[in-house]
Design an enzyme around this catalytic site. Structure first.
Site, PDB file in Angstrom:
ATOM      1  N   ARG A  15       0.883  -1.202  -0.017  1.00 35.77           N
ATOM      2  CA  ARG A  15       0.201  -0.017   0.048  1.00 35.77           C
ATOM      3  C   ARG A  15       0.828   1.166   0.110  1.00 35.77           C
ATOM      4  NH1 ARG A  15      -5.146  -1.112  -0.956  1.00 35.77           N
ATOM      5  NH2 ARG A  15      -5.635   1.052  -0.138  1.00 35.77           N
ATOM      6  N   CYS A  16       0.290   2.211  -0.466  1.00 31.76           N
ATOM      7  CA  CYS A  16       0.964   3.730  -0.408  1.00 31.76           C
ATOM      8  C   CYS A  16       1.627   3.924   1.010  1.00 31.76           C
ATOM      9  CB  CYS A  16       0.042   4.706  -0.846  1.00 31.76           C
ATOM     10  SG  CYS A  16       0.541   6.363  -0.847  1.00 31.76           S
ATOM     11  N   PRO A  17       2.719   4.476   1.021  1.00 29.87           N
ATOM     12  CA  PRO A  17       3.616   4.822   0.318  1.00 29.87           C
ATOM     13  C   PRO A  17       4.534   3.900  -0.159  1.00 29.87           C
ATOM     14  CG  PRO A  17       4.544   5.689   2.325  1.00 29.87           C
ATOM     15  CD  PRO A  17       3.234   4.867   2.392  1.00 29.87           C
TER      16      PRO A  17
END
Length: 80
Positions: free
Chosen positions: A17-19
């Site tokens: 998942r981001c980042p």
């Protein structure tokens, strides 16, 4: 989906998942020479925002962006 160029480094970012995808791309680009390609294979839909923004901010070229079902594939060419 077209195959990456033979000299491309491919990173499987599925499930991250981001980042994390952008942070790992940044680290991987350090090991590449100018003009070499990095291919990111991601499942996080936010990468369609984050990866182009990362390229704009760093000057690397986003050579290709593609979606195949739930997989987002980006090809980044390292700048000098």
């Amino acid at each position: 989906m077209s195959a990456p160029p033979p000299a491309a480094l491919v990173l499987d970012m599925r499930g991250l998942r981001c980042p994390q995808p952008v942070l790992r791309a940044k680290k991987a680009l350090r090991s590449l020479s100018e003009g070499e390609s990095l291919v990111l294979e991601c499942t996080d839909p936010l990468t369609v925002i984050d990866v182009p923004h990362f390229c704009n901010q760093t000057g690397h070229r986003l050579a290709a962006q593609e979606r195949k079902d739930a997989l987002y594939v980006f090809t980044i060419v390292k700048r000098a």
